[in-house]
Design an enzyme around this catalytic site. Structure first.
Site, PDB file in Angstrom:
ATOM      1  CE  LYS A 222      43.184  36.307  36.972  1.00 28.58           C
ATOM      2  NZ  LYS A 222      42.512  36.395  38.276  1.00 28.58           N
TER       3      LYS A 222
ATOM      4  N   GLY B  16      46.879  46.041  37.276  1.00 29.98           N
ATOM      5  CA  GLY B  16      47.212  45.421  38.549  1.00 29.98           C
ATOM      6  C   GLY B  16      48.510  45.989  39.084  1.00 29.98           C
ATOM      7  CB  SER B  17      50.773  44.740  41.668  1.00 21.68           C
ATOM      8  OG  SER B  17      51.021  43.455  41.156  1.00 21.68           O
ATOM      9  CB  THR B  18      54.564  47.979  39.649  1.00 21.27           C
ATOM     10  OG1 THR B  18      53.769  49.171  39.524  1.00 21.27           O
ATOM     11  CG2 THR B  18      55.874  48.164  38.904  1.00 21.27           C
TER      12      THR B  18
ATOM     13  N   GLY C  49      52.882  43.210  36.675  1.00 24.86           N
ATOM     14  CA  GLY C  49      53.013  43.850  35.358  1.00 24.86           C
ATOM     15  C   GLY C  49      54.384  43.615  34.741  1.00 24.86           C
TER      16      GLY C  49
ATOM     17  CD  GLU D 185      46.268  51.901  32.108  1.00 32.94           C
ATOM     18  OE1 GLU D 185      46.658  52.674  33.007  1.00 32.94           O
ATOM     19  OE2 GLU D 185      46.082  52.256  30.945  1.00 32.94           O
TER      20      GLU D 185
ATOM     21  CB  CYS E  85      45.849  52.579  40.498  1.00 34.41           C
ATOM     22  SG  CYS E  85      44.541  53.176  39.426  1.00 34.41           S
TER      23      CYS E  85
END
Ligand code: NAP
Ligand code: MG
Length: 489
Positions: free
Chosen positions: A194, A246-248, A251, A268, A302
């Site tokens: 996706k 993506g973002s923490t 995540g 990641e 990032c």
């Protein structure tokens, strides 16, 4: 569909004539459907969303939105392909398909580069010289591993995990797809990918290539949509592994969802890299590296060097050189080959960057921005730096994901190590010094996955990449990047 792109109104007094990359060779499917079981199909409920060009806010294409039922179809297609074809195929044959994908990316490199810049806003120089060649390189690299897994894991049998659900962000759309798909295919897994909602188009171009390569139907499925689509993929009971970039924040949510389900996962996530400049470093080279580290891809990186620590005795000189260099950066049309800094990816991201610039000033930071005029339409932000900030400032602690650099000074090695590590993140860092011993000692003490020495933002498919602390779990790239996609017996 031919895409017409208007020249943007920058109203500047540049010394350069525009050098726009032509767009007449690109083809974008209208509408752009889901890629499931080797076919382009509309979603079950026929819903579409628009993807726009962030440089002028114009619509590029309608893109099919996958809902739960479509996610289910895609996972079923991947399972069938895994059970019947891909897991049984000889590794040498698998490798040939992956090589074919790599070669076709190279052949259609110009088309990929233009679509990447149109859909995401990054300068054509970057998509042409970084994103696309690196994506092809990842497929070449992992194609080579497909029939050599016994050497990657000596004395062990490496079995594929099964169906991998892969979710990627908008900052390197094609490259992130390559990072995810190539190792998964090489190890015998099938895939449901996706892409991010604002940048679906190069992944769908990759789907066209995959179809052209005659990859067995269902081995790679690509479905678009927003966070709900991603969540449905994460929650699907028949997915064996989740690979997320993506973002923490998202995540952590994914981690909570998959814990206890037996699914493997890699994350990641965000970063707040420290770029450390000692007084014995070649200053001009370092200034160039610092500029590249934070302004490359509008700071949508990032591992961007968003915190600069400069040794106190050279700080004045370095900051003045940095400002001088920032004055020459060209913020401009992403399709112009002169452009250094393109458009911010979305309105949401632009608002977030502006919010942090505001916070930085309210908290007492001194701001400097490149003097550049920005077009009225589209999403743009001038390269920005802050001085007079300290460890407790939010712009020093939090990920901005934009072209904003926070500068602090230090006197001793111990002090800078402590300051650099004072962050919840640990993805990357940089050290600038003439002394090799300093590089080795610092790179062991900075808690981050990648430390660049006298350079920044350099990538190679054979080098593992990944974070410490809140920057994530697991590694992508290199031999290490095979590990999340195998069960070792
Ligand atoms: P994001 O909001 O976390 O989104 C990443 C992906 O997850 C997108 O495809 C997004 O879909 C999807 N998503 C959103 N909510 C979800 C949910 N609840 N469940 C499953 N999927 C969901 O991050 P972003 O803003 O796109 O990207 C920027 C972030 O990525 C930064 O923090 C950056 O540091 C990080 N990043 C890390 C690396 C690395 O290698 N460590 C590399 C690149 C970027 P939508 O697009 O529809 O929201
Ligand atoms: Mg877009």
């Amino acid at each position: 569909m031919k895409t017409e792109v208007k020249t943007l109104d920058f109203n500047t007094d540049w010394e350069y004539s525009p050098a726009l990359e032509s767009t007449d060779h690109i083809h974008i499917q209208e509408p752009t459907d889901l890629f499931i079981s080797g076919e382009f199909i509309p979603g079950v409920r026929g819903k579409y969303f628009e993807t726009i060009n962030p440089a002028n806010e114009e619509k590029i294409a309608n893109v099919a939105e996958a809902e739960k039922a479509d996610v289910d179809l895609a996972v079923k297609a991947a399972r069938k392909a895994y059970d019947n074809v891909w897991s049984k195929m000889k590794p040498t044959e698998r490798g040939k398909y992956i090589f074919r994908i790599a070669r076709l990316i190279q052949e259609r490199a110009r088309e990929f580069a233009v679509i990447e810049s149109l859909d995401g806003g990054k300068p054509i120089r970057e998509s042409r010289d970084v994103d696309v060649p690196l994506s092809a390189a990842h497929f070449f690299y992992y194609a080579g591993w497909a029939d050599k897994l016994e050497y990657a894991f000596p004395g062990r049998d490496a079995h594929p995990v099964g169906v991998a659900g892969q979710i990627i962000p908008w900052n390197f759309p094609l490259l992130m797809a390559a990072w995810k798909i190539a190792p998964a295919l090489a190890t015998g897994n099938t895939i449901v990918l996706k892409p991010a909602e604002t940048t679906p188009l190069t992944a769908m171009k990759l789907a066209e290539i995959i179809q052209e390569c005659d990859l067995p139907p269902g081995v790679v499925n690509i479905i678009n949509g927003g966070g709900n689509t991603g969540q449905a993929l994460v929650e699907h009971a028949d997915v064996d592994k989740i690979a997320f970039t993506g973002s923490t924040e998202v995540g952590k949510f994914i981690m909570k969802t998959v814990v206890g389900t037996g699914k493997k996962y890699t994350l990641e996530l965000g970063g707040k890299a420290a770029n450390i400049l000692f007084d014995d470093a070649p200053v001009d080279q370092a200034v160039e590296g610092i500029v590249n580290g934070i302004f490359f891809n509008q700071g949508h990186v990032c591992c961007a060097g968003s915190r600069l620590f400069v040794q106190e005795n050279i700080a004045e000189n370095v900051i003045s050189k940095l400002k001088e260099r920032m004055e020459t950066l060209i913020v401009g049309d992403p399709l112009d080959k002169n452009t250094d800094i393109g458009a911010i990816n979305s309105k949401i991201q632009l608002d977030k960057i502006k919010m942090y610039v505001d916070i930085g000033q309210k908290e007492g930071g001194s701001i400097f921005q490149s003097p550049c005029s920005l077009p009225k339409m589209g999403y743009w932000h001038a390269p920005t730096l802050f001085t007079d900030v300290s460890q407790s400032h939010r712009i020093v602690q939090e990920e901005i994901f934009g072209p904003v650099l926070a500068i602090q000074t230090f006197r001793t090695v111990d002090e800078v190590i402590m300051k650099a590590n004072n962050t919840p993140y640990g993805l990357s860092g940089g050290v600038w010094t003439d002394k090799g011993s300093k590089i080795f000692s610092l790179s062991k003490k900075i808690r981050a996955g990648v430390i660049w020495a006298n350079t920044f933002n350099k990538f190679d498919p054979s080098a593992p990449f990944g974070g410490y602390k809140e920057s994530g779990l697991g590694r992508e790239g290199g031999v290490e990047g095979l590990m999340p996609y195998v069960n070792l017996v």
